[in-house]
Design a protein around this motif. Structure first.
Motif, PDB file in Angstrom:
ATOM      1  N   LEU A  20       0.840  -1.185   0.000  1.00 45.44           N
ATOM      2  CA  LEU A  20       0.000   0.000   0.000  1.00 45.44           C
ATOM      3  C   LEU A  20       0.883   1.245   0.000  1.00 45.44           C
ATOM      4  O   LEU A  20       1.880   1.304   0.708  1.00 45.44           O
ATOM      5  CB  LEU A  20      -0.852  -0.023   1.271  1.00 45.44           C
ATOM      6  CG  LEU A  20      -2.103   0.836   1.290  1.00 45.44           C
ATOM      7  CD1 LEU A  20      -3.110   0.351   0.257  1.00 45.44           C
ATOM      8  CD2 LEU A  20      -2.715   0.787   2.681  1.00 45.44           C
ATOM      9  N   MET A  21       0.519   2.193  -0.837  1.00 43.11           N
ATOM     10  CA  MET A  21       1.235   3.465  -0.846  1.00 43.11           C
ATOM     11  C   MET A  21       1.149   4.100   0.539  1.00 43.11           C
ATOM     12  O   MET A  21       0.093   4.158   1.139  1.00 43.11           O
ATOM     13  CB  MET A  21       0.528   4.375  -1.853  1.00 43.11           C
ATOM     14  CG  MET A  21       1.119   5.729  -1.953  1.00 43.11           C
ATOM     15  SD  MET A  21       2.556   5.663  -2.957  1.00 43.11           S
ATOM     16  CE  MET A  21       1.772   5.334  -4.498  1.00 43.11           C
TER      17      MET A  21
ATOM     18  N   GLY B 260      -2.103   1.128  11.512  1.00 45.30           N
ATOM     19  CA  GLY B 260      -2.633   0.193  12.487  1.00 45.30           C
ATOM     20  C   GLY B 260      -1.739  -1.014  12.639  1.00 45.30           C
ATOM     21  O   GLY B 260      -1.015  -1.393  11.728  1.00 45.30           O
ATOM     22  N   ALA B 261      -1.806  -1.626  13.791  1.00 43.76           N
ATOM     23  CA  ALA B 261      -0.905  -2.729  14.078  1.00 43.76           C
ATOM     24  C   ALA B 261      -1.089  -3.888  13.103  1.00 43.76           C
ATOM     25  O   ALA B 261      -0.159  -4.576  12.762  1.00 43.76           O
ATOM     26  CB  ALA B 261      -1.134  -3.220  15.501  1.00 43.76           C
ATOM     27  N   GLY B 262      -2.322  -4.046  12.654  1.00 38.35           N
ATOM     28  CA  GLY B 262      -2.605  -5.171  11.770  1.00 38.35           C
ATOM     29  C   GLY B 262      -2.059  -4.963  10.376  1.00 38.35           C
ATOM     30  O   GLY B 262      -1.963  -5.891   9.601  1.00 38.35           O
ATOM     31  N   GLN B 263      -1.730  -3.763  10.053  1.00 42.10           N
ATOM     32  CA  GLN B 263      -1.345  -3.501   8.681  1.00 42.10           C
ATOM     33  C   GLN B 263       0.116  -3.804   8.432  1.00 42.10           C
ATOM     34  O   GLN B 263       1.003  -3.255   9.042  1.00 42.10           O
ATOM     35  CB  GLN B 263      -1.621  -2.037   8.347  1.00 42.10           C
ATOM     36  CG  GLN B 263      -1.551  -1.789   6.867  1.00 42.10           C
ATOM     37  CD  GLN B 263      -1.189  -0.366   6.582  1.00 42.10           C
ATOM     38  OE1 GLN B 263      -1.460   0.514   7.360  1.00 42.10           O
ATOM     39  NE2 GLN B 263      -0.536  -0.149   5.452  1.00 42.10           N
ATOM     40  N   GLU B 264       0.339  -4.667   7.491  1.00 38.97           N
ATOM     41  CA  GLU B 264       1.714  -4.974   7.149  1.00 38.97           C
ATOM     42  C   GLU B 264       2.055  -4.316   5.846  1.00 38.97           C
ATOM     43  O   GLU B 264       1.220  -3.733   5.186  1.00 38.97           O
ATOM     44  CB  GLU B 264       1.864  -6.477   7.026  1.00 38.97           C
ATOM     45  CG  GLU B 264       1.556  -7.153   8.333  1.00 38.97           C
ATOM     46  CD  GLU B 264       1.984  -8.585   8.327  1.00 38.97           C
ATOM     47  OE1 GLU B 264       2.736  -8.976   7.430  1.00 38.97           O
ATOM     48  OE2 GLU B 264       1.587  -9.299   9.244  1.00 38.97           O
ATOM     49  N   GLY B 265       3.284  -4.458   5.470  1.00 34.81           N
ATOM     50  CA  GLY B 265       3.691  -3.884   4.206  1.00 34.81           C
ATOM     51  C   GLY B 265       2.952  -4.518   3.049  1.00 34.81           C
ATOM     52  O   GLY B 265       2.595  -3.867   2.096  1.00 34.81           O
ATOM     53  N   GLY B 266       2.715  -5.787   3.148  1.00 35.24           N
ATOM     54  CA  GLY B 266       2.091  -6.486   2.039  1.00 35.24           C
ATOM     55  C   GLY B 266       0.578  -6.398   2.090  1.00 35.24           C
ATOM     56  O   GLY B 266      -0.023  -6.365   3.140  1.00 35.24           O
TER      57      GLY B 266
ATOM     58  N   VAL C 231       1.369  -0.457  -4.850  1.00 40.20           N
ATOM     59  CA  VAL C 231       2.575  -0.566  -5.668  1.00 40.20           C
ATOM     60  C   VAL C 231       2.993  -2.034  -5.628  1.00 40.20           C
ATOM     61  O   VAL C 231       2.990  -2.651  -4.566  1.00 40.20           O
ATOM     62  CB  VAL C 231       3.703   0.325  -5.106  1.00 40.20           C
ATOM     63  CG1 VAL C 231       5.004   0.069  -5.834  1.00 40.20           C
ATOM     64  CG2 VAL C 231       3.314   1.789  -5.221  1.00 40.20           C
ATOM     65  N   GLY C 232       3.287  -2.582  -6.782  1.00 36.13           N
ATOM     66  CA  GLY C 232       3.633  -3.998  -6.832  1.00 36.13           C
ATOM     67  C   GLY C 232       5.005  -4.257  -6.223  1.00 36.13           C
ATOM     68  O   GLY C 232       5.913  -3.442  -6.341  1.00 36.13           O
ATOM     69  N   HIS C 233       5.131  -5.413  -5.573  1.00 31.54           N
ATOM     70  CA  HIS C 233       6.445  -5.830  -5.090  1.00 31.54           C
ATOM     71  C   HIS C 233       7.393  -6.076  -6.261  1.00 31.54           C
ATOM     72  O   HIS C 233       6.950  -6.293  -7.384  1.00 31.54           O
ATOM     73  CB  HIS C 233       6.319  -7.153  -4.313  1.00 31.54           C
ATOM     74  CG  HIS C 233       5.787  -6.956  -2.924  1.00 31.54           C
ATOM     75  ND1 HIS C 233       5.405  -8.014  -2.130  1.00 31.54           N
ATOM     76  CD2 HIS C 233       5.579  -5.844  -2.185  1.00 31.54           C
ATOM     77  CE1 HIS C 233       4.988  -7.555  -0.962  1.00 31.54           C
ATOM     78  NE2 HIS C 233       5.077  -6.250  -0.969  1.00 31.54           N
ATOM     79  N   TYR C 234       8.657  -6.081  -5.982  1.00 29.86           N
ATOM     80  CA  TYR C 234       9.682  -6.405  -6.981  1.00 29.86           C
ATOM     81  C   TYR C 234       9.576  -5.555  -8.242  1.00 29.86           C
ATOM     82  O   TYR C 234       9.729  -6.052  -9.356  1.00 29.86           O
ATOM     83  CB  TYR C 234       9.628  -7.883  -7.368  1.00 29.86           C
ATOM     84  CG  TYR C 234       9.919  -8.815  -6.226  1.00 29.86           C
ATOM     85  CD1 TYR C 234      11.195  -8.877  -5.677  1.00 29.86           C
ATOM     86  CD2 TYR C 234       8.923  -9.611  -5.687  1.00 29.86           C
ATOM     87  CE1 TYR C 234      11.461  -9.719  -4.617  1.00 29.86           C
ATOM     88  CE2 TYR C 234       9.183 -10.459  -4.623  1.00 29.86           C
ATOM     89  CZ  TYR C 234      10.460 -10.507  -4.094  1.00 29.86           C
ATOM     90  OH  TYR C 234      10.725 -11.338  -3.040  1.00 29.86           O
ATOM     91  N   GLY C 235       9.290  -4.285  -8.073  1.00 34.07           N
ATOM     92  CA  GLY C 235       9.361  -3.406  -9.233  1.00 34.07           C
ATOM     93  C   GLY C 235       8.056  -3.170  -9.958  1.00 34.07           C
ATOM     94  O   GLY C 235       8.054  -2.518 -10.994  1.00 34.07           O
ATOM     95  N   GLY C 236       6.961  -3.650  -9.456  1.00 37.53           N
ATOM     96  CA  GLY C 236       5.675  -3.207  -9.985  1.00 37.53           C
ATOM     97  C   GLY C 236       5.099  -4.024 -11.111  1.00 37.53           C
ATOM     98  O   GLY C 236       5.062  -5.248 -11.043  1.00 37.53           O
ATOM     99  N   ILE C 237       4.660  -3.351 -12.184  1.00 37.27           N
ATOM    100  CA  ILE C 237       3.848  -4.064 -13.159  1.00 37.27           C
ATOM    101  C   ILE C 237       4.647  -5.050 -14.005  1.00 37.27           C
ATOM    102  O   ILE C 237       4.065  -5.905 -14.649  1.00 37.27           O
ATOM    103  CB  ILE C 237       3.017  -3.132 -14.068  1.00 37.27           C
ATOM    104  CG1 ILE C 237       3.899  -2.147 -14.813  1.00 37.27           C
ATOM    105  CG2 ILE C 237       1.930  -2.443 -13.286  1.00 37.27           C
ATOM    106  CD1 ILE C 237       3.128  -1.377 -15.878  1.00 37.27           C
TER     107      ILE C 237
END
Ligand SMILES: Nc1nc2c(ncn2[C@@H]2O[C@H](COP(=O)(O)OP(=O)(O)OP(=O)(O)O)[C@@H](O)[C@H]2O)c(=O)[nH]1
Ligand SMILES: [Mg+2]
Lengths: 557, 258
Positions: free
Chosen positions: A123-124, B236-242, A241-247
């Motif tokens: 997430l941005m 929030g604590a639940g929010q991770e990067g992914g 934003v996609g992991h590892y460089g996006g689209i």
């Protein structure tokens, strides 16, 4: 080898098309001249990016492939720093930096196709507008933001609120809009909603991502509504934003799905020839085209070619047809594509989004002894890992006075850089004017400097110097030629970019893919004339995911 | 607010794992044994690739393996790089009854060491040990698959043979010591397995799990998410990067027995 369709290029649009065709039950071969997936949307390691740039910047050679010639015309004014940067393989650098709205065709397709399981997204974290060196303004986008804003007067708050309510609704039929669909959005905001200059800029550039003051109202409103609906789907930001460089990684995911469904993949082979067989009697297989690749055991025979413009020779172009997303769509009216000057830089200090308030406070602190610089709650560090910044026109000295410029930074959190390093992408639309006489580096330097100014937070000791990039690459991405024809019976379908806007790229490519998919399915079924060739029944863009695929373990066998 | 934020995937670490190796060495069978504890005597050659997931518990952590099983007979070698590019682990499989399959495995290892993520954990796996074990009579059904195997996938010599102990021994073309020495030299984990009997299979995945720098992966996916910055405050604590795009991923998934 005999297939229904051959797809050239593994950019997002072609990859989504390939996956959809394979899943529907058509046989495809998917070819890329490069040894990597993703084409112009790819993400590369640093070494690969350097190679990519050098190959396109070097003097043309005789006997160059159509693809490389096209790439050399597309990517111009390339210059890069020459120092080596360690850990090359830990970077995923994108040729098409993109932010993806949480609601839209790409996300729909990712979920419906199951490809979302193969990749990750982040997430941005922040979205802001460049204010002045060291200072980023946040953009009030929700009622709460407007309410809390200290910058806006009460009157302005009321006006902005009124506009936001309007923009969230079914404005297409609203009287405020009638007859003004194509007036510049900026004027619309001023004239119809009486927003002051500064607020109108925030809305037009910071929320609707207009690239110039001339952008038409309707499409800007449509974007804005979609982005604000996207807020909250996956978290507080509208964008992923996609992991590892996006689209590039997303495109690969679609290729994987295509392969799982039986698609054949051939990379790193040069296209030697495409011959179209006028009479099907000439063709032993009954197919329309025969394709030869370098170092490839057999010829490829197919009924349909789907291709990124770079693979199409002049002869083939003549009877190729563009599948454009020019008709109004889910996304609204797409913004016309434009050439983009680009900068990719690697930095080793984080960018900080320091808001006005804390910057002012810090500015006051700047004179104070250094012991007092720790600001309350440490909020003011404002460090970002993955964030998006808008430079509105004229916000940077010797920058563009007409175009808004976009900066995306991605770091370790998006798996695109090693710890303690960040990748900065700056995209400047070239909307005409005199910009063409300048080099990419000249066009981008002011924006890079402005971005680097954000690495010194206002709470730093006064005079701290901004980060110096470890690596820089500048170039201009021109628009590829697009076939004039949109003939619906042509069996060579070309995929010119549908937009250049960073927040629309991914969705526009997906929409384009869907259009091509339907056209392709129709054409392929039409070519299955003989009784023994069964037509493929196509009911939806993505067939329902097998129940088994949803089972805990067994996804595909 | 969002399903993703409250997702069950929270504490599980995703590990991307790719299987490589010559056609018919038993890659798919190894995965099938690991994921479903099954064996199919006449497993069909993989076309393109297959994707599977399996959870694996390791002490207090849950790893979620995202497994890419590639096709050994893939003709153009175009797919594999896509799978190993961002993989954290690779299982390179050969067939103990087929010497050339070890040679192929070595070229895969070289390619991985040159091209893949530099921290990738590689395991070298010699499969089909049941065929060289005197105590393990091979069943008739195994013989069937020799006919089924496609074009360039050469049949395993042992599969047509009967199974007296002397014959079984003689089927071995790759001595354990030789492969093990190579693995050690190249810095690989090493196992001998049988997808048929299940011998050694779970160990492959648990040992890999132990070598995966889990904390590092967690740090990189989670680490920066909290930096909400000035305006947003801490996330929030639940929010991770992914972010998990699927809304319906919260189903309980069986952890493997490891
Ligand atoms: N006896 C014995 N046979 C095995 C074992 N593992 C796999 N086989 C058999 O070997 C054949 C090939 O197995 P697969 O798992 O399909 O091999 P693969 O490596 O996935 O092959 P490709 O997908 O073509 O690359 C099948 O007939 C299996 O039943 C084993 O451990 N012992
Ligand atoms: Mg297999």
């Amino acid at each position: 080898m005999d297939v229904d369709a051959v797809v050239f290029g593994t950019g997002l649009s072609e990859s989504v098309t390939a996956a959809a065709l394979s899943k529907a039950g058509f046989s495809i071969a998917h070819i890329d001249a490069n040894t990597y997936y993703g084409g112009d949307d790819t993400s590369l390691t640093l070494d690969e990016l350097v190679q990519w740039a050098d190959q396109r910047a070097s003097a043309p050679r005789d006997n160059q492939s159509t693809y490389i010639s096209a790439q050399r015309k597309k990517y111009t004014s390339i210059s890069r720093s020459s120092e080596l940067v360690p850990q090359s393989r830990q970077y995923s650098l994108s040729l098409a930096p993109t932010i993806i709205p949480s609601i839209g065709p790409l996300i729909d397709s990712l979920v419906a196709s199951g490809v979302s399981r193969y990749g990750g997204f982040k997430l941005m974290e922040r979205l802001g507008m460049f204010d002045r060196p060291g200072v980023v303004r946040s953009v009030p986008s929700s009622k709460e933001d407007v309410f809390k804003s200290k910058e806006l007067s009460l009157v302005d708050k009321r006006r902005l609120m009124r506009f936001l309510v309007f923009a969230a609704g079914e404005f297409e039929s609203a009287t405020e809009l009638k007859g003004k669909e194509n007036v510049p959005f900026f004027n619309f905001l001023r004239d119809v909603f009486s927003l002051d200059e500064r607020t109108a800029r925030s809305v037009a550039y910071g929320l609707a991502f207009c690239v110039s003051a001339q952008d038409p109202t309707l499409s800007a409103l449509q974007r804005l509504r979609r982005y604000s609906k996207s807020v909250g789907r996956y978290g507080p930001s509208a964008f992923l934003v996609g992991h590892y460089g996006g689209i590039g990684e997303v495109a690969q995911g679609f290729c994987r799905t295509s392969a799982v469904s039986g698609g054949t993949y051939v990379l790193g082979r040069r296209l030697l020839s495409v011959s179209s067989l006028k009479s099907e009697d000439n063709s032993p297989s009954g197919r329309k085209y025969v394709i030869e690749l370098e170092d490839f055991p057999d010829q490829l025979a197919c009924d349909l070619i789907i291709s990124s413009p770079d693979y199409i020779s002049t002869e083939l172009f003549a009877h190729a047809s563009a599948v454009m997303t020019s008709t109004p769509s889910l996304l609204g009216t797409p913004s016309e594509p434009y050439p983009v000057a680009r900068c990719i830089a690697i930095i080793d200090r984080p960018i900080r989004f320091c808001a006005e308030a804390s910057a002012t406070r810090a500015a006051a602190n700047a004179d104070a002894p250094s012991g007092e610089q720790v600001l309350p709650e440490k909020i003011a560090t404002g460090e970002v890992d993955t964030a998006f910044l808008v430079f509105s026109p004229s916000s940077v000295p010797s920058g563009s006075t007409t175009a808004a410029v976009h900066m995306l930074v991605t770091g370790e959190g998006s798996m695109s850089a090693p710890s303690g390093k960040w990748i900065v992408y700056i995209s400047r639309p070239l909307l005409g004017d005199d910009e063409y006489s300048s080099s990419a580096e000249e066009l981008m330097r002011p924006y890079l400097d402005a971005t680097l100014s954000l690495t010194t937070s206002a709470s730093d000791v006064a005079g701290a110097s901004p980060a110096q990039p470890l690596f820089t690459l500048f170039y201009i991405q021109q628009l590829p030629p697009s076939p004039a024809s949109t003939d619906a019976t042509s069996t060579t379908l070309v995929t010119p970019p549908a937009t250049s806007l960073i927040s629309e790229l991914a969705d526009a490519a997906t929409e384009q893919a869907e259009k091509i998919f339907w056209r392709a399915a129709e054409l392929l079924n039409a070519s299955r004339k003989s009784e023994d060739a069964k037509k493929v029944e196509v009911e939806s863009f993505w067939p329902p995911l097998d129940v088994i695929e949803d089972e805990p373990n067994l996804e595909e066998w | 607010m969002t399903d993703a934020a409250s997702g069950a995937a929270e504490r599980s670490v995703q590990v991307k794992l790719v299987l490589l190796g010559e056609a018919a060495v038993g890659k798919s069978s190894v995965v099938l044994r690991f994921v479903s504890d099954e064996f199919q005597a006449n497993k069909e050659p993989t076309i393109g690739a297959a994707f599977l997931t399996q959870k694996c518990r390791l002490e207090d952590r849950v790893l979620r393996y995202e497994i890419w099983d590639t096709a050994g007979q893939e003709r153009f070698h175009s797919l594999a790089p896509m799978y190993y590019r961002n993989a954290q682990a690779a299982v390179v499989v050969y067939d103990v009854t087929k010497a050339t399959s070890l040679e192929k495995a070595k070229t895969w290892v070289k390619e991985l060491q040159r091209q893949a993520n530099p921290n990738i954990v590689i395991a070298l796996v010699g499969n089909k040990v049941d065929l060289v074990q005197p105590s393990q009579p091979s069943s008739d059904s195994v013989a069937v698959d020799a006919e089924d195997e496609a074009d360039d996938a050469t049949a395993t010599p042992g599969e047509n043979a009967g199974s007296t102990s002397g014959e079984a021994e003689s089927l071995r073309q790759v001595p354990r010591e030789e492969a093990e020495a190579y693995a050690q030299e190249a810095g690989l984990l090493f196992f001998e397995t049988s997808a048929k009997t299940g011998e050694g299979i779970v160990e492959v995945f648990t040992e890999i799990a132990k070598k995966i720098p889990i904390d590092q992966i967690l740090a990189s996916t989670r680490g920066n998410a909290g930096r909400g910055g000035a305006a947003g405050g801490r996330a929030g604590a639940g929010q991770e990067g992914g972010v998990n795009l699927q809304e319906n991923t919260n189903k309980a998934r069986d952890a493997c027995s490891c």
